[in-house]
Design a protein around this motif. Structure first.
Motif, mmCIF file in Angstrom:
data_model
loop_
_atom_site.group_PDB
_atom_site.id
_atom_site.type_symbol
_atom_site.label_atom_id
_atom_site.label_comp_id
_atom_site.label_asym_id
_atom_site.label_seq_id
_atom_site.Cartn_x
_atom_site.Cartn_y
_atom_site.Cartn_z
ATOM 1 N N GLY A 173 1.729 1.904 -4.775
ATOM 2 C CA GLY A 173 1.594 3.140 -5.542
ATOM 3 C C GLY A 173 0.549 4.071 -4.951
ATOM 4 N N LEU A 174 -0.571 3.515 -4.498
ATOM 5 C CA LEU A 174 -1.602 4.338 -3.854
ATOM 6 C C LEU A 174 -1.070 4.983 -2.585
ATOM 7 N N LEU A 175 -0.413 4.200 -1.740
ATOM 8 C CA LEU A 175 0.112 4.750 -0.486
ATOM 9 C C LEU A 175 1.058 5.916 -0.747
ATOM 10 N N ARG A 176 1.996 5.713 -1.679
ATOM 11 C CA ARG A 176 2.981 6.768 -1.939
ATOM 12 C C ARG A 176 2.313 8.000 -2.550
ATOM 13 N N ALA A 177 1.429 7.815 -3.514
ATOM 14 C CA ALA A 177 0.801 8.963 -4.170
ATOM 15 C C ALA A 177 -0.058 9.752 -3.191
ATOM 16 N N LEU A 178 -0.825 9.070 -2.348
ATOM 17 C CA LEU A 178 -1.653 9.767 -1.364
ATOM 18 C C LEU A 178 -0.790 10.520 -0.358
ATOM 19 N N ALA A 179 0.322 9.903 0.044
ATOM 20 C CA ALA A 179 1.229 10.587 0.962
ATOM 21 C C ALA A 179 1.874 11.805 0.293
ATOM 22 N N ALA A 236 8.453 4.767 -5.993
ATOM 23 C CA ALA A 236 8.233 6.031 -6.696
ATOM 24 C C ALA A 236 7.720 5.782 -8.108
ATOM 25 N N GLY A 237 8.232 4.735 -8.752
ATOM 26 C CA GLY A 237 7.754 4.392 -10.091
ATOM 27 C C GLY A 237 6.321 3.907 -10.087
ATOM 28 N N TYR A 238 5.940 3.120 -9.075
ATOM 29 C CA TYR A 238 4.550 2.668 -8.981
ATOM 30 C C TYR A 238 3.613 3.861 -8.821
ATOM 31 N N ALA A 239 4.001 4.808 -7.959
ATOM 32 C CA ALA A 239 3.155 5.975 -7.727
ATOM 33 C C ALA A 239 2.988 6.809 -8.999
ATOM 34 N N GLU A 240 4.084 7.015 -9.717
ATOM 35 C CA GLU A 240 4.020 7.782 -10.960
ATOM 36 C C GLU A 240 3.128 7.087 -11.987
ATOM 37 N N PHE A 241 3.252 5.771 -12.075
ATOM 38 C CA PHE A 241 2.450 4.992 -13.014
ATOM 39 C C PHE A 241 0.966 5.104 -12.667
ATOM 40 N N HIS A 273 4.707 -1.429 3.150
ATOM 41 C CA HIS A 273 3.750 -0.337 3.358
ATOM 42 C C HIS A 273 4.415 0.856 4.055
ATOM 43 N N ARG A 274 5.187 0.550 5.081
ATOM 44 C CA ARG A 274 5.848 1.627 5.819
ATOM 45 C C ARG A 274 6.813 2.392 4.917
ATOM 46 N N ALA A 275 7.540 1.663 4.088
ATOM 47 C CA ALA A 275 8.461 2.327 3.166
ATOM 48 C C ALA A 275 7.714 3.221 2.189
ATOM 49 N N ALA A 276 6.476 2.853 1.848
ATOM 50 C CA ALA A 276 5.725 3.626 0.862
ATOM 51 C C ALA A 276 5.145 4.910 1.425
ATOM 52 N N CYS A 277 4.713 4.895 2.686
ATOM 53 C CA CYS A 277 4.026 6.098 3.197
ATOM 54 C C CYS A 277 4.587 6.633 4.499
ATOM 55 N N GLY A 278 5.599 5.976 5.071
ATOM 56 C CA GLY A 278 6.253 6.509 6.253
ATOM 57 C C GLY A 278 5.524 6.277 7.556
ATOM 58 N N ARG A 279 4.526 5.399 7.556
ATOM 59 C CA ARG A 279 3.770 5.144 8.777
ATOM 60 C C ARG A 279 3.665 3.633 8.973
ATOM 61 N N PRO A 327 -1.591 2.634 6.744
ATOM 62 C CA PRO A 327 -1.712 1.358 6.038
ATOM 63 C C PRO A 327 -2.057 0.209 6.986
ATOM 64 N N PHE A 328 -2.756 -0.771 6.458
ATOM 65 C CA PHE A 328 -3.058 -2.011 7.169
ATOM 66 C C PHE A 328 -2.885 -3.174 6.206
#
Length: 435
Positions: free
Chosen positions: A21-27, A206-211, A48-54, A35-36
């Motif tokens: 959720g943090l990765l997606r929201a920050l992105a 997306a749901g984790y980020a919204e939450f 992690h890659r799916a969440a922020c694209g890196r 991410p690491f």
């Protein structure tokens, strides 16, 4: 190299969903996020890659020497913030020092200068949770510490009481997450399912980020990020061949990202193929590499993949083939599934493995090679990690290495070699760096 490390007192507290959720929201906020993953994890980097694209990379203070740690950390070039996910509990590691440490997430955070965000499952307690958090804060006094995220909070009253305890302990509360039964990821025997197998991963993230947006102070999160200077760009491990046919599908998926990145950065050509789709390796390849994965779940399909097996065996007549863990099992003579059915594999090694009687094999591995393997000469000292439930029924070939655990105790999973085929049950992290 400003960043944070998301950790917890133990596994199962919700740190992975918080991390995603943090990765997606920050992105989504427009930040370039690197991410690491701290420690030897094969699955989380793909999430992690799916969440922020890196692409996400493992940082491992037991398996990696100073130069490799710097090379992996340097993958953050161009990022505005790093977010690392810890393994197990914050201070969990092994008893014997490795290349630079004992393998704990706390060591990663301290080395990189990333303050810890401690995710606490406060179910069944209130002010007492502060004593747990305070103990984690004081156990390593020089560890940078950002604050806590309270997870699985039952009610407004529960939140108020728990926050009072944190205030008394002088610990910043960065978020308060109400209890929700859907904030979990599907699992199987090695932990989470693979990212590619999730039935609706995009909607879940997306749901984790919204939450998290509704319950976490993102301004405080961003303000808490700190870090050491970014290391200069240094080379990652060099490729074991120029053209590498790499098995890639649901049965063959676990290769450390820093190795693949190093191969490509050095100009190697990586040629993916799918054994499950009965694809043979590219005949132009200099090397066939079979990664770990879940061959025990697809043994029947692999046994019927005649084109794959014929192409693999043709390659091995004159050129090297190497398998790690699940890939090692595929190179063997047979695999016995959990129902006791025997499935014939490639037969390039005499190995017979069984998943019928499960036994956990887990931990760091140090290997001294008794013969060469792709990219490594006889006598090389390697660091790796082993995690599987399969047992060896037969292993008639010459051992590939003398293998021990992190404390130096020999283990029976020595790997095998026969002709141009080699295999190990450990996943290679790195060659040991000179002291």
């Amino acid at each position: 190299m400003r960043g944070l490390l998301v950790s917890a007192p133990a596994s199962g507290t919700g740190k992975t969903t918080v991390m995603l959720g943090l990765l997606r929201a920050l992105a989504e906020d427009g930040l370039v996020v690197q991410p690491f993953k701290s420690g030897p994890d094969y699955i989380d980097p793909a999430f992690h890659r799916a969440a922020c694209g890196r692409a996400s990379f493992n940082l491992d203070t037991w398996g990696m020497g100073p130069r490799l740690l710097a090379a992996v950390a340097a993958q953050a070039q161009g990022a505005e913030i790093c977010v690392a996910e810890g393994s197990m509990g914050l201070y969990d590691g092994v008893a014997t020092r490795g290349q630079t440490g004992f393998g704990s997430s706390a060591e990663t955070a301290r080395r990189m200068g990333w303050p810890v965000v401690l995710v606490l499952d406060v179910g069944g307690q209130a002010q007492s949770a502060a004593a747990t958090a305070l103990g984690f804060r004081q156990y390593m006094p020089d560890l940078p510490f950002a604050g806590v995220i309270l997870n699985r909070v039952a009610s407004a009253r529960h939140a108020r009481l728990t926050q009072l305890g944190m205030e008394r302990a002088g610990l910043p509360v960065l978020g308060v997450l109400p209890r929700r039964g859907d904030l979990t990821l599907p699992e199987r025997h090695l932990g989470l399912i693979q990212a590619a197998e999730h039935p609706d991963l995009e909607a879940a993230i997306a749901g984790y980020a919204e939450f998290l947006r509704a319950h976490v102070d993102f301004a405080a999160i961003r303000a808490a990020a700190e870090g050491a200077p970014l290391p200069s760009k240094t080379p990652l491990p060099s490729p074991p061949a120029q053209r590498i046919a790499l098995a890639q599908d649901a049965a063959s998926s676990f290769t450390y990202p820093h190795l693949l990145e190093g191969w490509r950065a050095a100009g190697a050509e990586v040629l993916p193929f799918s054994p499950l789709a009965d694809e043979p390796p590219d005949p132009r390849a200099d090397l066939v590499w079979l990664p770990g994965g879940y061959p025990e779940l697809h043994a029947g399909t692999l046994a019927a993949a005649s084109r794959f097996r014929a192409g693999l065996c043709a390659h091995a007549q004159s050129r090297p083939v190497h398998g790690e863990c699940g890939g090692y099992m595929v190179l063997g003579r047979a695999l016995i599934d959990k129902q006791g059915a025997r499935h014939e594999m490639a037969g390039l090694l005499g190995l017979v493995t069984s998943y019928e009687s499960r036994k956990l094999h887990l931990g760091y591995r140090r290997a001294a090679l008794l013969g060469p393997m792709p990219g490594q000469s006889e006598g090389a000292l390697l660091r790796g990690h082993e995690f599987h439930y399969s047992t060896i029924v037969e292993q008639p070939d010459a051992p590939l290495a003398e293998v021990s655990d992190a404390d130096g105790t020999p283990v029976p999973e020595t790997g095998s070699r026969r002709g141009h085929a080699t295999g190990t049950f450990f996943h290679l992290i790195a060659q040991e760096e000179p002291q």
